[in-house]
Design a protein around this motif. Structure first.
Motif, PDB file in Angstrom:
ATOM      1  N   THR A   1      31.215  33.821  30.508  1.00 18.03           N
ATOM      2  CA  THR A   1      29.761  34.219  30.374  1.00 18.03           C
ATOM      3  C   THR A   1      29.051  33.375  29.104  1.00 18.03           C
ATOM      4  OG1 THR A   1      30.099  36.034  28.910  1.00 18.03           O
ATOM      5  CG2 THR A   1      29.806  36.502  31.360  1.00 18.03           C
ATOM      6  N   ARG A   2      29.833  32.812  28.499  1.00 13.17           N
ATOM      7  CA  ARG A   2      29.504  32.023  27.380  1.00 13.17           C
ATOM      8  C   ARG A   2      28.481  30.712  27.497  1.00 13.17           C
ATOM      9  NH1 ARG A   2      35.100  30.023  24.782  1.00 13.17           N
ATOM     10  NH2 ARG A   2      35.570  29.650  27.078  1.00 13.17           N
ATOM     11  N   LEU A   3      28.484  30.259  28.778  1.00 16.44           N
ATOM     12  CA  LEU A   3      27.290  29.418  29.059  1.00 16.44           C
ATOM     13  C   LEU A   3      26.145  30.020  29.717  1.00 16.44           C
ATOM     14  CD1 LEU A   3      29.294  26.518  30.003  1.00 16.44           C
ATOM     15  CD2 LEU A   3      28.298  26.722  27.776  1.00 16.44           C
ATOM     16  N   VAL A   4      26.153  31.375  29.989  1.00 14.77           N
ATOM     17  CA  VAL A   4      25.206  31.995  30.942  1.00 14.77           C
ATOM     18  C   VAL A   4      24.003  32.463  30.163  1.00 14.77           C
ATOM     19  CG1 VAL A   4      24.952  33.879  32.622  1.00 14.77           C
ATOM     20  CG2 VAL A   4      27.069  32.557  32.538  1.00 14.77           C
ATOM     21  N   ARG A   5      22.837  32.095  30.633  1.00 17.80           N
ATOM     22  CA  ARG A   5      21.514  32.653  30.257  1.00 17.80           C
ATOM     23  C   ARG A   5      20.862  33.492  31.157  1.00 17.80           C
ATOM     24  NH1 ARG A   5      18.805  28.391  26.277  1.00 17.80           N
ATOM     25  NH2 ARG A   5      20.559  27.314  25.505  1.00 17.80           N
ATOM     26  N   ARG A   6      20.296  34.591  30.720  1.00 14.51           N
ATOM     27  CA  ARG A   6      19.592  35.569  31.817  1.00 14.51           C
ATOM     28  C   ARG A   6      18.018  35.587  31.383  1.00 14.51           C
ATOM     29  NH1 ARG A   6      24.554  37.172  30.408  1.00 14.51           N
ATOM     30  NH2 ARG A   6      25.772  37.820  32.011  1.00 14.51           N
ATOM     31  N   LEU A   7      17.282  35.886  32.427  1.00 13.64           N
ATOM     32  CA  LEU A   7      16.053  35.621  32.521  1.00 13.64           C
ATOM     33  C   LEU A   7      15.175  36.646  33.385  1.00 13.64           C
ATOM     34  CD1 LEU A   7      13.808  33.473  31.417  1.00 13.64           C
ATOM     35  CD2 LEU A   7      13.893  32.486  33.642  1.00 13.64           C
ATOM     36  N   GLU A   8      14.434  37.327  32.721  1.00  9.69           N
ATOM     37  CA  GLU A   8      13.475  38.532  33.255  1.00  9.69           C
ATOM     38  C   GLU A   8      12.120  37.772  33.671  1.00  9.69           C
ATOM     39  OE1 GLU A   8      14.854  41.313  34.278  1.00  9.69           O
ATOM     40  OE2 GLU A   8      16.823  41.114  33.168  1.00  9.69           O
ATOM     41  N   LEU A   9      11.923  37.879  35.169  1.00  5.46           N
ATOM     42  CA  LEU A   9      10.760  37.279  35.605  1.00  5.46           C
ATOM     43  C   LEU A   9       9.995  38.561  36.043  1.00  5.46           C
ATOM     44  CD1 LEU A   9      12.470  34.368  37.406  1.00  5.46           C
ATOM     45  CD2 LEU A   9      11.127  34.052  35.327  1.00  5.46           C
ATOM     46  N   ARG A  10       8.485  38.219  36.151  1.00  9.59           N
ATOM     47  CA  ARG A  10       7.322  38.928  36.709  1.00  9.59           C
ATOM     48  C   ARG A  10       6.726  38.385  37.767  1.00  9.59           C
ATOM     49  NH1 ARG A  10       3.940  40.717  31.905  1.00  9.59           N
ATOM     50  NH2 ARG A  10       3.703  38.243  31.938  1.00  9.59           N
ATOM     51  N   PRO A  11       6.198  39.202  38.663  1.00 13.44           N
ATOM     52  CA  PRO A  11       5.422  38.572  39.741  1.00 13.44           C
ATOM     53  C   PRO A  11       4.337  37.816  39.211  1.00 13.44           C
ATOM     54  CG  PRO A  11       5.914  40.632  40.453  1.00 13.44           C
ATOM     55  CD  PRO A  11       6.541  40.606  39.172  1.00 13.44           C
ATOM     56  N   GLY A  12       4.116  36.530  39.824  1.00 16.40           N
ATOM     57  CA  GLY A  12       3.055  35.516  39.193  1.00 16.40           C
ATOM     58  C   GLY A  12       3.313  34.610  38.177  1.00 16.40           C
ATOM     59  N   ASP A  13       4.635  34.904  37.537  1.00 13.42           N
ATOM     60  CA  ASP A  13       4.938  33.999  36.623  1.00 13.42           C
ATOM     61  C   ASP A  13       5.679  32.591  37.317  1.00 13.42           C
ATOM     62  OD1 ASP A  13       4.589  35.958  34.912  1.00 13.42           O
ATOM     63  OD2 ASP A  13       6.713  36.231  34.514  1.00 13.42           O
ATOM     64  N   LEU A  14       5.157  31.491  36.733  1.00 18.73           N
ATOM     65  CA  LEU A  14       5.587  30.250  37.329  1.00 18.73           C
ATOM     66  C   LEU A  14       7.059  29.724  36.423  1.00 18.73           C
ATOM     67  CD1 LEU A  14       4.896  27.891  39.226  1.00 18.73           C
ATOM     68  CD2 LEU A  14       3.749  26.792  37.489  1.00 18.73           C
ATOM     69  N   GLN A  15       7.918  29.426  37.306  1.00 18.40           N
ATOM     70  CA  GLN A  15       9.201  28.994  36.574  1.00 18.40           C
ATOM     71  C   GLN A  15       9.527  27.504  36.791  1.00 18.40           C
ATOM     72  OE1 GLN A  15      12.739  30.995  37.918  1.00 18.40           O
ATOM     73  NE2 GLN A  15      13.912  30.096  36.449  1.00 18.40           N
ATOM     74  N   LEU A  16       9.562  26.646  36.002  1.00 21.49           N
ATOM     75  CA  LEU A  16      10.289  25.357  36.220  1.00 21.49           C
ATOM     76  C   LEU A  16      11.609  25.187  35.828  1.00 21.49           C
ATOM     77  CD1 LEU A  16       7.044  25.063  36.305  1.00 21.49           C
ATOM     78  CD2 LEU A  16       7.267  22.938  35.121  1.00 21.49           C
ATOM     79  N   PHE A  17      12.255  24.506  36.511  1.00 24.89           N
ATOM     80  CA  PHE A  17      13.829  24.640  36.270  1.00 24.89           C
ATOM     81  C   PHE A  17      14.554  23.373  36.970  1.00 24.89           C
ATOM     82  CE2 PHE A  17      17.859  26.454  38.383  1.00 24.89           C
ATOM     83  CZ  PHE A  17      18.562  26.805  37.034  1.00 24.89           C
ATOM     84  N   LYS A  18      15.578  22.955  36.174  1.00 29.15           N
ATOM     85  CA  LYS A  18      16.308  21.829  36.394  1.00 29.15           C
ATOM     86  C   LYS A  18      17.599  22.295  37.444  1.00 29.15           C
ATOM     87  CE  LYS A  18      16.684  18.512  33.135  1.00 29.15           C
ATOM     88  NZ  LYS A  18      16.992  18.469  31.850  1.00 29.15           N
ATOM     89  N   GLY A  19      17.035  22.714  38.604  1.00 31.33           N
ATOM     90  CA  GLY A  19      18.216  23.616  39.127  1.00 31.33           C
ATOM     91  C   GLY A  19      19.156  22.455  39.845  1.00 31.33           C
ATOM     92  N   ARG A  20      19.077  21.200  39.919  1.00 27.17           N
ATOM     93  CA  ARG A  20      19.878  20.409  40.431  1.00 27.17           C
ATOM     94  C   ARG A  20      21.263  20.226  39.524  1.00 27.17           C
ATOM     95  NH1 ARG A  20      22.797  18.687  44.614  1.00 27.17           N
ATOM     96  NH2 ARG A  20      22.945  16.631  44.998  1.00 27.17           N
ATOM     97  N   PHE A  21      21.097  20.552  38.151  1.00 25.46           N
ATOM     98  CA  PHE A  21      22.013  20.374  37.006  1.00 25.46           C
ATOM     99  C   PHE A  21      22.712  21.755  36.239  1.00 25.46           C
ATOM    100  CE2 PHE A  21      19.127  16.958  37.329  1.00 25.46           C
ATOM    101  CZ  PHE A  21      19.980  15.728  37.752  1.00 25.46           C
TER     102      PHE A  21
END
Length: 284
Positions: free
Chosen positions: A206-226
């Protein structure tokens, strides 16, 4: 259910000035988002959709849940065919259960909040600027450009990479518990799959793992390919819903037939012509 509010009227433009491209307020948001993406490969704009429209957003997407293609199956992080020959230490040998479902692009009404955002030129310009790109294109894929991800109670979306380099998403329905977004930013690049690090995460590191709590209506931009990422098991009685807005730097991008069948249970002629445009040579 839908709303007569115009596309940009759905957005809190006082906080996110989509109607004023290039302004000081625009630049401030863009620069902050770029800094987040550079540091973590992910940025969240809280309350992007106006609070008074959150229930409309939730209802529109929830009403489409019956159209979600559901098939519990064994997958690897690359969504390549199980059983193909791989080296003994290849992370693609780690098999997981995929329990999430997708509502395909062709099931989503043009009148919905998420469709109007996805196809809005101003929204696309804003997102492109945040990613530091001159422009972004909607996927040419008739099923995968805009989707709704449904994760039922007791199910999860296991570790994977996105087909598209630039992913924009929005949680539309929060579960009772669980359903946490977890990711490993920039674990691979266009020139390096970094199999040892991917293998370690799949093994429980888990050393490289980050966690994110999201709420409805929040916009998330993410470099999901990498970024290797997943959604943990949903708990309680309510499914987790999120809208996935997929864009590409290049026009004409279409998913592979194998990946398309996994996600939607079907293909269309565009997936079978052999002329699909891919953005890189990474494993899917």
């Amino acid at each position: 259910m839908s709303t007569s509010v115009d596309t940009l009227g759905m957005v809190d433009t006082e906080r996110y000035p989509l109607t004023d491209p290039g302004s000081a307020a625009w630049r401030e948001i863009v620069e902050r988002t770029r800094a987040d993406l550079a540091e973590a490969g992910c940025s969240v704009m809280a309350d992007f959709v106006r609070p008074e429209l959150r229930e409309v957003l939730r209802t529109e997407c929830a009403e489409l849940e019956p159209h979600a293609y559901t098939k519990i199956e064994k997958v690897n992080a690359y969504n390549t065919a199980i059983g193909e020959p791989l080296p003994a230490d290849h992370p693609g040998r780690t098999i997981m259960e995929r329990g999430n479902a997708f509502v395909a692009r062709d099931r989503i009404p043009a009148s919905s909040i998420i469709d109007r955002l996805y196809t809005s030129p101003l929204f696309q310009r804003f997102v492109a600027d945040c990613f530091g790109l001159p422009e972004l294109h909607e996927l040419a894929d008739p099923l995968a450009g805009l989707t709704i991800n449904v994760i039922a109670p007791g199910r999860a979306h296991p570790w994977h990479f996105d087909t598209n380099a630039y992913t924009v998403s929005m949680l539309t329905q929060v579960p009772d518990a669980g359903g946490t977004f977890e990711f490993c930013p920039d674990i691979r690049s266009t020139v390096d799959e970094n199999f040892p690090a991917v293998r370690a995460v799949l093994a429980g590191d888990t050393r490289l793992v980050r966690r994110l709590e999201l709420r409805p209506g929040d916009l998330q931009l993410f470099k999901g390919r990498f970024a290797l990422h997943r959604v943990s098991t949903v708990e309680g009685a309510i499914a987790r819903h999120s809208a996935i807005f997929a864009y590409s730097e290049r026009p004409g991008v279409i998913g592979s037939a194998e990946r398309t069948r996994q996600l939607f249970g079907r293909t269309l002629p565009a997936h079978l012509t052999g002329s699909a445009v891919r953005g890189d040579e990474l494993l899917d």
